[in-house]
Design a protein around this motif. Sequence first.
Motif, PDB file in Angstrom:
ATOM      1  N   THR A 165       0.875  -1.164   0.000  1.00 32.25           N
ATOM      2  CA  THR A 165       0.000   0.000   0.000  1.00 32.25           C
ATOM      3  C   THR A 165       0.914   1.215   0.000  1.00 32.25           C
ATOM      4  O   THR A 165       1.615   1.471   0.977  1.00 32.25           O
ATOM      5  CB  THR A 165      -0.934  -0.011   1.222  1.00 32.25           C
ATOM      6  OG1 THR A 165      -1.707  -1.211   1.174  1.00 32.25           O
ATOM      7  CG2 THR A 165      -1.843   1.200   1.224  1.00 32.25           C
ATOM      8  N   SER A 166       0.932   1.929  -1.125  1.00 31.24           N
ATOM      9  CA  SER A 166       1.898   3.019  -1.296  1.00 31.24           C
ATOM     10  C   SER A 166       1.374   4.377  -0.846  1.00 31.24           C
ATOM     11  O   SER A 166       2.140   5.323  -0.752  1.00 31.24           O
ATOM     12  CB  SER A 166       2.341   3.093  -2.756  1.00 31.24           C
ATOM     13  OG  SER A 166       1.231   3.279  -3.612  1.00 31.24           O
ATOM     14  N   SER A 167       0.089   4.466  -0.608  1.00 29.18           N
ATOM     15  CA  SER A 167      -0.527   5.695  -0.106  1.00 29.18           C
ATOM     16  C   SER A 167      -1.904   5.312   0.422  1.00 29.18           C
ATOM     17  O   SER A 167      -2.327   4.165   0.248  1.00 29.18           O
ATOM     18  CB  SER A 167      -0.659   6.727  -1.237  1.00 29.18           C
ATOM     19  OG  SER A 167      -1.710   6.362  -2.108  1.00 29.18           O
ATOM     20  N   PRO A 168      -2.619   6.249   1.029  1.00 26.23           N
ATOM     21  CA  PRO A 168      -3.963   5.910   1.508  1.00 26.23           C
ATOM     22  C   PRO A 168      -4.938   5.510   0.389  1.00 26.23           C
ATOM     23  O   PRO A 168      -5.974   4.925   0.664  1.00 26.23           O
ATOM     24  CB  PRO A 168      -4.431   7.198   2.186  1.00 26.23           C
ATOM     25  CG  PRO A 168      -3.179   7.901   2.564  1.00 26.23           C
ATOM     26  CD  PRO A 168      -2.188   7.564   1.474  1.00 26.23           C
ATOM     27  N   ILE A 169      -4.593   5.792  -0.873  1.00 28.36           N
ATOM     28  CA  ILE A 169      -5.518   5.513  -1.968  1.00 28.36           C
ATOM     29  C   ILE A 169      -5.007   4.476  -2.968  1.00 28.36           C
ATOM     30  O   ILE A 169      -5.763   4.046  -3.834  1.00 28.36           O
ATOM     31  CB  ILE A 169      -5.865   6.804  -2.743  1.00 28.36           C
ATOM     32  CG1 ILE A 169      -4.616   7.403  -3.387  1.00 28.36           C
ATOM     33  CG2 ILE A 169      -6.561   7.807  -1.828  1.00 28.36           C
ATOM     34  CD1 ILE A 169      -4.904   8.497  -4.395  1.00 28.36           C
ATOM     35  N   ALA A 170      -3.746   4.065  -2.876  1.00 27.14           N
ATOM     36  CA  ALA A 170      -3.172   3.222  -3.922  1.00 27.14           C
ATOM     37  C   ALA A 170      -2.406   2.027  -3.381  1.00 27.14           C
ATOM     38  O   ALA A 170      -1.827   2.075  -2.296  1.00 27.14           O
ATOM     39  CB  ALA A 170      -2.245   4.050  -4.806  1.00 27.14           C
ATOM     40  N   ARG A 171      -2.396   0.984  -4.187  1.00 30.26           N
ATOM     41  CA  ARG A 171      -1.628  -0.230  -3.910  1.00 30.26           C
ATOM     42  C   ARG A 171      -0.814  -0.544  -5.156  1.00 30.26           C
ATOM     43  O   ARG A 171      -1.301  -0.438  -6.278  1.00 30.26           O
ATOM     44  CB  ARG A 171      -2.590  -1.368  -3.598  1.00 30.26           C
ATOM     45  CG  ARG A 171      -1.908  -2.669  -3.254  1.00 30.26           C
ATOM     46  CD  ARG A 171      -2.935  -3.685  -2.824  1.00 30.26           C
ATOM     47  NE  ARG A 171      -3.350  -4.478  -3.959  1.00 30.26           N
ATOM     48  CZ  ARG A 171      -3.566  -5.782  -3.923  1.00 30.26           C
ATOM     49  NH1 ARG A 171      -3.453  -6.440  -2.796  1.00 30.26           N
ATOM     50  NH2 ARG A 171      -3.923  -6.428  -4.992  1.00 30.26           N
ATOM     51  N   ARG A 172       0.444  -0.922  -4.954  1.00 29.17           N
ATOM     52  CA  ARG A 172       1.338  -1.205  -6.080  1.00 29.17           C
ATOM     53  C   ARG A 172       1.883  -2.616  -5.983  1.00 29.17           C
ATOM     54  O   ARG A 172       2.220  -3.083  -4.908  1.00 29.17           O
ATOM     55  CB  ARG A 172       2.486  -0.200  -6.100  1.00 29.17           C
ATOM     56  CG  ARG A 172       1.967   1.209  -6.369  1.00 29.17           C
ATOM     57  CD  ARG A 172       3.061   2.248  -6.385  1.00 29.17           C
ATOM     58  NE  ARG A 172       2.481   3.556  -6.564  1.00 29.17           N
ATOM     59  CZ  ARG A 172       2.306   4.157  -7.740  1.00 29.17           C
ATOM     60  NH1 ARG A 172       2.691   3.567  -8.841  1.00 29.17           N
ATOM     61  NH2 ARG A 172       1.759   5.344  -7.811  1.00 29.17           N
ATOM     62  N   GLY A 173       1.952  -3.268  -7.154  1.00 25.50           N
ATOM     63  CA  GLY A 173       2.505  -4.608  -7.239  1.00 25.50           C
ATOM     64  C   GLY A 173       3.905  -4.553  -7.827  1.00 25.50           C
ATOM     65  O   GLY A 173       4.177  -3.752  -8.722  1.00 25.50           O
ATOM     66  N   PHE A 174       4.782  -5.412  -7.325  1.00 28.60           N
ATOM     67  CA  PHE A 174       6.167  -5.422  -7.785  1.00 28.60           C
ATOM     68  C   PHE A 174       6.721  -6.829  -7.650  1.00 28.60           C
ATOM     69  O   PHE A 174       6.167  -7.674  -6.935  1.00 28.60           O
ATOM     70  CB  PHE A 174       7.013  -4.425  -6.983  1.00 28.60           C
ATOM     71  CG  PHE A 174       7.036  -4.731  -5.507  1.00 28.60           C
ATOM     72  CD1 PHE A 174       8.059  -5.491  -4.946  1.00 28.60           C
ATOM     73  CD2 PHE A 174       6.021  -4.280  -4.677  1.00 28.60           C
ATOM     74  CE1 PHE A 174       8.073  -5.794  -3.593  1.00 28.60           C
ATOM     75  CE2 PHE A 174       6.024  -4.576  -3.319  1.00 28.60           C
ATOM     76  CZ  PHE A 174       7.051  -5.335  -2.783  1.00 28.60           C
ATOM     77  N   CYS A 175       7.823  -7.089  -8.334  1.00 30.22           N
ATOM     78  CA  CYS A 175       8.480  -8.380  -8.212  1.00 30.22           C
ATOM     79  C   CYS A 175       9.311  -8.384  -6.936  1.00 30.22           C
ATOM     80  O   CYS A 175      10.177  -7.523  -6.759  1.00 30.22           O
ATOM     81  CB  CYS A 175       9.369  -8.661  -9.418  1.00 30.22           C
ATOM     82  SG  CYS A 175      10.309 -10.197  -9.259  1.00 30.22           S
ATOM     83  N   GLY A 176       9.063  -9.356  -6.079  1.00 35.33           N
ATOM     84  CA  GLY A 176       9.819  -9.470  -4.836  1.00 35.33           C
ATOM     85  C   GLY A 176      11.264  -9.885  -5.066  1.00 35.33           C
ATOM     86  O   GLY A 176      12.118  -9.641  -4.220  1.00 35.33           O
ATOM     87  N   ALA A 177      11.565 -10.476  -6.220  1.00 38.54           N
ATOM     88  CA  ALA A 177      12.928 -10.926  -6.514  1.00 38.54           C
ATOM     89  C   ALA A 177      13.786  -9.812  -7.108  1.00 38.54           C
ATOM     90  O   ALA A 177      14.903  -9.586  -6.662  1.00 38.54           O
ATOM     91  CB  ALA A 177      12.899 -12.120  -7.467  1.00 38.54           C
ATOM     92  N   CYS A 178      13.260  -9.100  -8.115  1.00 32.15           N
ATOM     93  CA  CYS A 178      14.093  -8.089  -8.789  1.00 32.15           C
ATOM     94  C   CYS A 178      13.647  -6.655  -8.529  1.00 32.15           C
ATOM     95  O   CYS A 178      14.349  -5.721  -8.870  1.00 32.15           O
ATOM     96  CB  CYS A 178      14.158  -8.356 -10.292  1.00 32.15           C
ATOM     97  SG  CYS A 178      12.596  -8.094 -11.178  1.00 32.15           S
ATOM     98  N   GLY A 179      12.457  -6.467  -7.945  1.00 28.70           N
ATOM     99  CA  GLY A 179      11.980  -5.135  -7.605  1.00 28.70           C
ATOM    100  C   GLY A 179      11.254  -4.395  -8.711  1.00 28.70           C
ATOM    101  O   GLY A 179      10.826  -3.263  -8.509  1.00 28.70           O
ATOM    102  N   SER A 180      11.089  -4.997  -9.883  1.00 27.29           N
ATOM    103  CA  SER A 180      10.406  -4.308 -10.984  1.00 27.29           C
ATOM    104  C   SER A 180       9.004  -3.878 -10.580  1.00 27.29           C
ATOM    105  O   SER A 180       8.209  -4.690 -10.110  1.00 27.29           O
ATOM    106  CB  SER A 180      10.271  -5.229 -12.201  1.00 27.29           C
ATOM    107  OG  SER A 180      11.505  -5.559 -12.739  1.00 27.29           O
ATOM    108  N   PRO A 181       8.671  -2.586 -10.769  1.00 22.68           N
ATOM    109  CA  PRO A 181       7.289  -2.160 -10.529  1.00 22.68           C
ATOM    110  C   PRO A 181       6.405  -2.720 -11.645  1.00 22.68           C
ATOM    111  O   PRO A 181       6.769  -2.655 -12.821  1.00 22.68           O
ATOM    112  CB  PRO A 181       7.365  -0.638 -10.578  1.00 22.68           C
ATOM    113  CG  PRO A 181       8.613  -0.308 -11.310  1.00 22.68           C
ATOM    114  CD  PRO A 181       9.540  -1.484 -11.164  1.00 22.68           C
TER     115      PRO A 181
END
Length: 143
Positions: free
Chosen positions: A72-88
């Motif tokens: 959860t990157s802010s009160p209004i948004a959620r972001r998905g990323f690779c846990g291995a390489c960090g790619s957003p």
Amino acid sequence: MDTVEIASRTAAVERTGGCLCGSIRYRVTGDPRVHYCHCDMCRRATGSAFAVLAWTSSSNLSWLSEEPAYRTSSPIARRGFCGACGSPLTLSYAAAEGEVALHVGTFDNPEGLEPQYNYGSSQRLAWVCCGVDLPHHDTEERW
């Protein structure tokens, strides 16, 4: 127009993509809504001057391997990323349930995903010149 041509035009467009290391792969059907986002939240999340986002219905997105990690990157948004390489990989808003954005740079063939407008225009960096002739929309969110 013959039957084969009609069928090929109405067939669902399918695109694939994934993270830098290849751990996460996805498939999207349909034509997403693509735009530049200049808001400071997207700049920080991507480490770039702006994001290029392709919005689609969540039902049009299939994860072909593991799913992204989420934050959860802010009160209004959620972001998905690779846990291995960090790619957003993704962005979603609680207020827009059922819709998800994928970062255009993660598509295998992003050439056909041309942005159609700008978002967060008031936060656009003065030296960013791409898409200046496209429609502009603003946001009031700042993080």
